[in-house]
Design a protein around this motif. Structure first.
Motif, short mmCIF file in Angstrom:
data_model
loop_
_atom_site.label_atom_id
_atom_site.label_comp_id
_atom_site.label_asym_id
_atom_site.label_seq_id
_atom_site.Cartn_x
_atom_site.Cartn_y
_atom_site.Cartn_z
N CYS A 126 -32.23 -60.30 9.51
CA CYS A 126 -32.37 -59.45 8.43
C CYS A 126 -31.44 -59.46 7.42
CB CYS A 126 -32.86 -58.10 8.82
SG CYS A 126 -33.00 -56.93 7.31
N SER A 127 -31.70 -59.71 6.13
CA SER A 127 -30.63 -59.83 5.24
C SER A 127 -29.83 -58.38 4.83
CB SER A 127 -31.03 -60.72 3.91
OG SER A 127 -32.08 -59.80 3.29
N GLU A 128 -30.47 -57.34 5.19
CA GLU A 128 -29.95 -55.88 4.69
C GLU A 128 -28.84 -55.42 5.63
OE1 GLU A 128 -33.01 -53.18 4.47
OE2 GLU A 128 -34.43 -54.69 3.53
N LEU A 129 -28.16 -54.68 5.06
CA LEU A 129 -26.67 -53.95 5.78
C LEU A 129 -27.39 -53.16 7.26
CD1 LEU A 129 -24.68 -53.19 2.57
CD2 LEU A 129 -24.21 -54.81 4.23
N CYS A 130 -26.53 -53.23 8.10
CA CYS A 130 -26.72 -52.25 9.05
C CYS A 130 -25.46 -52.01 9.89
CB CYS A 130 -27.67 -53.09 10.21
SG CYS A 130 -27.93 -52.20 11.67
N ASP A 131 -25.04 -50.78 10.01
CA ASP A 131 -23.98 -50.39 10.43
C ASP A 131 -23.69 -50.61 11.93
OD1 ASP A 131 -22.99 -49.52 8.03
OD2 ASP A 131 -23.34 -47.37 7.87
N ILE A 132 -24.84 -51.07 12.70
CA ILE A 132 -24.70 -51.35 13.97
C ILE A 132 -25.26 -52.71 14.10
CG2 ILE A 132 -25.47 -50.67 16.35
CD1 ILE A 132 -25.77 -47.98 15.71
N PRO A 133 -24.31 -53.57 14.01
CA PRO A 133 -24.71 -55.13 13.90
C PRO A 133 -25.68 -55.43 15.03
CG PRO A 133 -22.46 -54.99 13.65
CD PRO A 133 -22.90 -53.53 14.05
N GLY A 134 -25.82 -55.09 16.25
CA GLY A 134 -26.67 -55.51 17.29
C GLY A 134 -27.93 -55.16 17.09
N SER A 180 -29.33 -55.26 13.87
CA SER A 180 -29.83 -55.48 12.66
C SER A 180 -31.27 -56.05 12.85
CB SER A 180 -29.10 -56.63 12.14
OG SER A 180 -28.92 -57.88 13.04
N PHE A 181 -31.67 -56.64 13.84
CA PHE A 181 -33.11 -56.97 13.94
C PHE A 181 -34.17 -55.96 13.78
CE2 PHE A 181 -36.83 -57.81 17.22
CZ PHE A 181 -37.23 -58.96 16.73
N ARG A 182 -33.69 -54.73 14.06
CA ARG A 182 -34.69 -53.59 14.07
C ARG A 182 -34.47 -53.10 12.71
NH1 ARG A 182 -36.97 -52.41 19.00
NH2 ARG A 182 -38.27 -51.24 17.53
N ILE A 226 -27.02 -63.35 15.60
CA ILE A 226 -28.01 -62.32 15.98
C ILE A 226 -28.64 -61.84 14.73
CG2 ILE A 226 -26.78 -61.78 17.96
CD1 ILE A 226 -25.51 -59.36 16.41
N GLN A 227 -28.66 -62.49 13.55
CA GLN A 227 -29.08 -62.19 12.34
C GLN A 227 -30.66 -62.23 12.00
OE1 GLN A 227 -28.20 -59.98 10.01
NE2 GLN A 227 -29.37 -60.49 8.24
#
Length: 780
Positions: free
Chosen positions: A307-315, A317-319, A304-305
């Motif tokens: 984007c390479s940046e960190l996101c605290d809500i993995p689902g 990360s697209f946004r 579901i990746q």
């Protein structure tokens, strides 16, 4: 879609003067006879010649509902039947209206209709709507307004056989539909939504058995879908697949208040697939679920990746580079709202003040169970922290309480928060309209839950922050009714009873005769006497006993009908009981004697006081030094009025009239003329009448002493009253009369001097008594 918190609150909503239009609507709704009359059955009929356009008709219903003064029922709505009126947008909640009234209002060819918690409606309502749906754009049935039968068929009536006719709603132009608590089989949704291809907004909150509904086949143009409290975690993959066909969907709500329905396996993947499948999504609510993942900042799974940046809500990360405008995280698992890297501009949650206020806005209309929790969170901010968005919090609490008057826990949490807000805000002064709104909201909640001790306690405490009675005069009667009910039914000796009685006493003080009479009409005297009797019988002395007598003292002031009510209700029996039981309780004695002083001022009631058992107590209390001079003063006042009726009216043999008058003179002689007083006169007319009683000089003596004392100690307050009510003329007449003794003339002269100094200092000239009455007025 949710705006930023700063845009959620419009200060103009309550600051500034009320518009003339709003004043007119409020007046009409409180006095419907202005525009309508009642027939013999009680139904409203618009008066002949009255024609109302839609803007006015809609507002009348809105204000009647907002004021909470009446049920928007069949009797009220009949006003819009067969009359030159036009309704366009109608919203009604918590009403007892029937299908008949739905027919009445739908015949107006509405564009919007919303009915919430209208539990008398049946599936016949659907038929009335279908028959008049040409202009209908928005339709909502929320809460207990259940119009969709669970089987969607009627074997007894072929006209209501939905399967046979192939539709439920025939509303071809409908764009917005909200149907709560729908309880039909999954395959019946095709029938329920048949023909509604123009729908752009659909709310099926709390629906059961939705299963695999193919929304894209039934309502392909949806831009907003709310499935709050709808169980979708049984087959989440199928749900995501179906939803993903709605490529224009911008707003999606799949939040839960039931934690077990919010548990998903593979939550990161479910959320990721859902967001990826809805490219135009800008608002998403996943509150109460675990879809936000476990809360560890990580680089998301490659499946579901994007984007390479960190996101605290993995689902989500697209946004990361296209954050959502709104994300609902209230009550999510693992404290998702408290994370740092969240791709959303506005977040609803419980993490901080801003999130809580946003959550309240999200829950305001349709999520009452969550709104209760949110308001409780807001209460704890005020109790334990400093609230920075005070205005927004105030507006939020008021709106929640106004929209959900029957929800006990919303009213309790809201009133508790209002106590802290008002306590803080009143230091700087609240606008008048804001005060009225707060008080009205509190009163509506107290009226709806008058037997709930916590609500009554919160409401009374909040009301105590205002100026009573000044700030509540616009709704005086309703507040009195609520407080009297509380005084009668609250726990005896409890806090709610005490604070309610304190407010009642404040409402009886410093109001005009009309309001004092209203207190009597509403039953205040017998209520106070029942509280007193309970304590006498139980041998209980507390502040309620004192305040109950004080309340009656205030409400009988220059109000003869209330004095009569006291006597009729056997108040003198309880007076004697309290004198015997508590002979040394100074404040109690003062309050009782003050009340009886008011009774004694009423000429036709004085014969009822002329009994040996009463007169003996009055005479005995002449020697009292309780509470300074107050008890003795009031006892003398009572006897002065009784003696003023003449010797023939004194039918009591023991104590003898002359003996009592002698003791009166002795008592007055010992009083300190400079004594500060615990008494408040609104008129001196009863005292001034005694100045004419030359046949019994002791009556004059008491009245002149009272005037001399009050004008000396409180010249700014009472001198103008003496002048206004003609006292100066009477005093000058007394000075010229040879009958009064020297002491009385000294006192009369001092009153004239005090009044001249206070009211006309520029005209002050040396004034002399006659040579026979010479005295040193200054020494007085």
């Amino acid at each position: 879609m949710m705006a930023h918190p700063d845009a959620l609150f419009n200060r103009k909503q309550y600051i500034g003067p009320e518009s003339l239009a709003d004043i007119c609507f409020r007046l009409i709704c409180s006095n419907l006879d202005i525009i309508s009359s009642k027939d013999e059955r009680g139904y409203r009929i618009l008066r002949k010649g009255v024609a109302l356009p839609s803007e006015i008709c809609d507002k009348i219903i809105e204000f009647a509902h907002r004021n909470g003064t009446r049920d928007i029922d069949d009797y009220f709505l009949s006003m819009f039947k067969d009359s030159p009126t036009r309704l366009k947008r109608v919203k009604i909640a918590n009403s007892s209206l029937s299908d008949e009234s739905v027919l009445t209002i739908t015949k107006h060819k509405l564009t919007e209709l919303e009915l919430s918690e209208c539990k008398n409606l049946t599936e016949l309502t659907i038929e009335h709507i279908n028959a008049n749906s040409d202009n209908l754009i928005s339709l909502a049935f929320r809460g207990g307004s259940m119009i969709v039968p669970s089987q969607l068929k009627s074997e007894d009536d072929s006209a209501l056989n939905y399967n046979k006719r192939g539709y439920v709603l025939r509303t071809p132009n409908l764009k917005k539909l909200a149907l709560w608590n729908v309880d039909i089989a999954a395959y019946k949704y095709e029938l329920l939504l048949a023909g509604l291809t123009n729908l752009t907004h659909l709310d099926l909150s709390n629906a059961s058995h939705i299963g695999h509904v193919y929304y894209h086949n039934l309502v392909p143009n949806l831009v907003s879908l709310s499935l709050y409290n709808v169980k979708i975690n049984s087959h989440p993959e199928a749900f995501v697949t179906n939803i993903s066909y709605l490529k224009n969907l911008r707003d999606l709500d799949i939040s839960q208040s039931h934690s077990k329905h919010g548990e998903f396996e593979n939550p990161n993947k479910i959320l990721g697939d859902l967001v990826c499948g809805l490219p135009k999504l800008v608002s998403l609510d996943i509150g109460g679920t675990n879809l936000a993942g476990r809360g560890v900042a990580e680089r998301p799974d490659r499946s579901i990746q994007y984007c390479s940046e960190l996101c605290d809500i993995p689902g989500l990360s697209f946004r990361v580079h296209t954050p959502l405008q709104f994300l609902g995280l209230y009550g999510t698992a693992h404290g998702a709202c408290r994370r740092h890297d969240i791709p959303a501009q506005v977040i609803a949650g419980e993490g901080n003040e801003e999130q809580i206020l946003v959550a309240a806005r999200v829950c305001m209309d349709n999520k009452r169970d969550l709104l209760r929790k949110v308001l409780n969170d807001l209460y704890h901010i005020f109790r334990y922290e400093n609230c920075e968005r005070m205005d927004q919090a105030l507006h939020t609490v008021l709106e929640a309480m106004e929209k959900h008057p029957t929800e006990k826990h919303i009213q309790i949490s809201g009133s508790a928060t209002l106590f802290y807000i008002v306590k803080i805000q009143e230091e700087n002064g609240l606008p008048v309209e804001m005060k009225r709104r707060i008080i009205g909201t509190l009163l509506a909640g107290m009226s709806a839950h008058r037997d709930e001790e916590t609500m009554m306690r919160n409401g009374c405490l909040a009301l105590c922050q205002f100026r009573i009675p000044h700030d509540v005069m616009w709704n005086y009667e309703e507040l009195v009714r609520v407080l009297l009910h509380s005084a009668e039914n609250a726990e005896q000796e409890g806090f709610v009873q005490r604070i309610g009685l304190y407010l009642l006493n404040s409402l009886a003080c410093q109001v005009d005769g009309r309001h004092k009479r209203l207190l009597g009409e509403l039953g205040c005297v017998p209520t106070m006497l029942r509280l007193i009797e309970y304590r006498l019988e139980g041998g209980l002395f507390d502040d309620v006993l004192e305040v109950a007598w004080s309340t009656m003292w205030n409400m009988t002031d220059e109000t003869p009908i209330n004095c009569q009510r006291f006597l009729v209700a056997q108040g003198m029996r309880l007076f004697l009981g309290c004198v015997d039981a508590y002979p040394n309780k100074e404040e109690l004695l003062r309050n009782m004697m003050g009340l009886l002083g008011n009774v004694a001022e009423v000429e036709n009631l004085r014969p009822q006081l002329m009994e040996e058992r009463f007169v003996a107590v009055f005479a005995r209390l002449l020697n009292s030094d309780s509470d300074g001079i107050e008890v003795s003063y009031n006892a003398a006042g009572i006897l002065a009025h009784m003696a003023a009726d003449g010797r023939e009216a004194w039918v009591v043999k023991n104590p003898d009239r002359d003996y009592v008058l002698s003791r009166m003179s002795t008592a007055i002689d010992r009083w300190d003329l400079s004594a500060a007083r615990n008494i408040n006169y609104r008129s001196f007319l009863p005292l001034l009448r005694l100045l004419d009683i030359f046949h019994t000089p002791q009556c004059q003596y008491w009245a002149i002493w009272a005037l001399a004392n009050l004008t000396k100690v409180y010249p700014d307050k009472y001198c103008i009253l003496v002048e206004k009510e003609g006292g100066l003329t009477k005093l000058e007449k007394l000075l010229k009369d040879p009958r009064p003794n020297l002491r009385m003339k000294e006192l009369a002269h001092s009153v004239l001097m005090h009044c001249q100094l206070a009211c006309h200092p520029e005209q002050l000239q040396p004034s002399k008594l006659s040579s026979d009455d010479a005295c040193n007025a200054e020494a007085l």
